[in-house]
Design a protein around this motif. Structure first.
Motif, PDB file in Angstrom:
ATOM      1  N   UNK A   1      83.752 -58.180 -30.978  1.00 38.67           N
ATOM      2  CA  UNK A   1      82.428 -58.170 -30.346  1.00 38.67           C
ATOM      3  C   UNK A   1      82.307 -59.282 -29.316  1.00 38.67           C
ATOM      4  N   UNK A   2      82.750 -60.486 -29.664  1.00 43.17           N
ATOM      5  CA  UNK A   2      82.680 -61.608 -28.726  1.00 43.17           C
ATOM      6  C   UNK A   2      83.527 -61.344 -27.490  1.00 43.17           C
ATOM      7  N   UNK A   3      84.715 -60.820 -27.668  1.00 41.74           N
ATOM      8  CA  UNK A   3      85.610 -60.543 -26.547  1.00 41.74           C
ATOM      9  C   UNK A   3      85.027 -59.456 -25.638  1.00 41.74           C
ATOM     10  N   UNK A   4      84.404 -58.450 -26.242  1.00 43.17           N
ATOM     11  CA  UNK A   4      83.826 -57.368 -25.456  1.00 43.17           C
ATOM     12  C   UNK A   4      82.637 -57.862 -24.631  1.00 43.17           C
ATOM     13  N   UNK A   5      81.792 -58.674 -25.244  1.00 39.20           N
ATOM     14  CA  UNK A   5      80.645 -59.218 -24.505  1.00 39.20           C
ATOM     15  C   UNK A   5      81.128 -60.116 -23.373  1.00 39.20           C
TER      16      UNK A   5
END
Length: 456
Positions: free
Chosen positions: A446-450
């Motif tokens: 999730x962090x990488x996608x954001x």
């Protein structure tokens, strides 16, 4: 230098490897990317996979062979996940089964409604799918069609996994039918247990599990497990997982992937209460559609024909002879300004057409009591974010402007996103990789996608 996780995207033509660090302490970082031609034609995708890892090592300035803890993968090589779907009524159980298959990342090569015929069986043998899905009948409703189709398919004695997702009353008989055949049988909850009720998530899940279990049988994929010890899933299914991550984190989302051969649309939204009250048949919360005629490389000519040579030349402000040369000499990756403008016009046509095919619309019925409004298809009016991924929508200069045109293309009766929807771009082109990563490391994914989308 040692990498925590590598995620390989093994495509039909190109294998891409993405490297991630900081996964274990929840401070994830996208390290870099490498790519190489996919070597499925050589019967060993590991060759291309090793070449892509070597390219990544060179890009990162690593002289010796890259060391890593885990390797995961998505795959659309060898034709991706080929499936056939066989149900009862096209607008009910067949559609529900189709939604489950597409959401799992399958390419549907055949769909039948009702009792199968000899010509259907001949076509099934010719297709030689990776998975066969049988559905039909609500729970405790019609039984005969699914049993009839199961008998016919079992008599072919194909060494192909069969998933049964129909009337619960048939499960024991289905087990008996396939008991002495080469097919491995999987039984899952009914995709359409009651009238106007979809239950496609269990089917999606089992399709992805079967794909991973049987991927070694696909042509050219036999040795993939020698290197990939983590999960493997169909690339479109991984993109859908990425879309679901965004739905949980940000709200209703529409993901557009314009590729060389197809344009895939993924939406995750419940729709609006107003439209739901008018729907004549249910729609899944997570929906994927694949437009096989809308690709900006392999199927480029289809889009040129849709626009028309004269109109396209006018939009590009060039002559028809120059346009003909662009069509004839088109490249996988446009280089010059005019080549980029050319592909942008094709991408715009692909985006608008694919989203409109994905979305529903209002219809008006006239009767003795006047006009009645109904809605059919997927409601995208509550979409908060439109995300562009894939080569075209992550690299073209006017990618954001292209996606903004979706709202303004509405003819008034279409259930499209509105102008308030925010446009985001998967700048690192890693959404599919993060989908498969999310199976084990959801917070890091999730962090990488954001971060790739430019969101804090």
């Amino acid at each position: 230098m040692k990498i925590n996780v590598l995620v390989a995207e093994i495509g039909s033509t190109t294998t891409v490897v993405n490297a991630f660090n900081g996964i274990y302490d929840n401070c994830p970082v996208f390290v870099g990317q490498g790519q190489a031609p996919t070597t499925v034609g050589n019967g060993d995708v590991n060759i291309g996979l090793r070449m892509a890892i070597k390219d990544l090592s060179e890009n990162l300035g690593i002289e010796d062979y890259m060391r890593y803890d885990e390797l995961m993968s998505t795959s659309s090589a060898a034709g991706g996940l080929r499936m056939t779907v066989h149900g009862l009524v096209y607008d009910m159980t067949v559609r529900a089964a189709k939604e489950g298959a597409l959401g799992a990342g399958a390419n549907l090569h055949m769909i039948t409604a009702g009792k199968m015929r000899k010509t259907d069986l001949n076509k099934l043998i010719e297709i030689n799918p990776n998975i066969i899905l049988i559905a039909g009948g609500v729970d405790y409703g019609e039984r005969d069609t699914a049993l009839y189709n199961a008998e016919l398919i079992s008599q072919l004695n194909l060494e192909i996994p069969v998933i049964y997702a129909g009337n619960v009353e048939n499960q024991e008989e289905i087990r008996e039918i396939f008991k002495d055949t080469k097919a491995q049988l999987y039984i899952v909850e009914n995709v359409y247990p009651k009238i106007d009720q979809l239950n496609i998530e269990p089917t999606r899940k089992i399709i992805q599990e079967v794909f991973e279990e049987h991927i070694i049988h696909a042509p050219g994929m036999g040795k993939v497990r020698e290197m990939v010890k983590g999960p493997i899933m169909p690339t479109p299914g991984a993109v859908m997982l990425g879309a679901k991550l965004l739905k949980e984190e940000l709200g209703d989302v529409l993901v557009i992937d314009v590729g060389g051969a197809t344009t895939d649309i993924h939406s995750v939204t419940e729709g609006s209460d107003e439209v739901n009250r008018l729907l004549i048949s249910p729609e899944p919360i997570s929906k994927r559609t694949v437009e096989g005629d809308l690709g900006v490389y392999v199927n480029l000519k289809n889009i040129v024909d849709r626009i028309g040579l004269d109109d396209l030349a006018y939009k590009l402000n060039i002559g028809t002879e120059e346009l003909a040369m662009l069509v004839k000499s088109h490249k996988p990756i446009p280089a010059s300004d005019i080549e980029k403008r050319f592909i942008e016009e094709l991408t715009l046509e692909a985006v608008i057409t694919a989203v409109k095919r994905h979305a529903g619309k209002f219809r008006y019925l006239y009767g003795p009591n006047g006009k009645k409004t109904i809605a059919e298809g997927k409601d995208l009016t509550n979409i908060r974010y439109i995300v562009g991924t894939g080569g075209a929508l992550t690299r073209l200069p006017n990618r954001v402007e292209i996606m903004k045109r979706i709202a303004s293309s509405n003819k008034g009766n279409e259930l499209l996103p509105n102008k308030e929807a925010q446009i985001l771009v998967d700048n690192n082109y890693i959404m599919a990789s993060l989908g498969v990563l999310s199976e084990k490391y959801p917070e890091a994914a999730t962090k990488l996608l954001k971060n790739s989308l430019g969101i804090d």
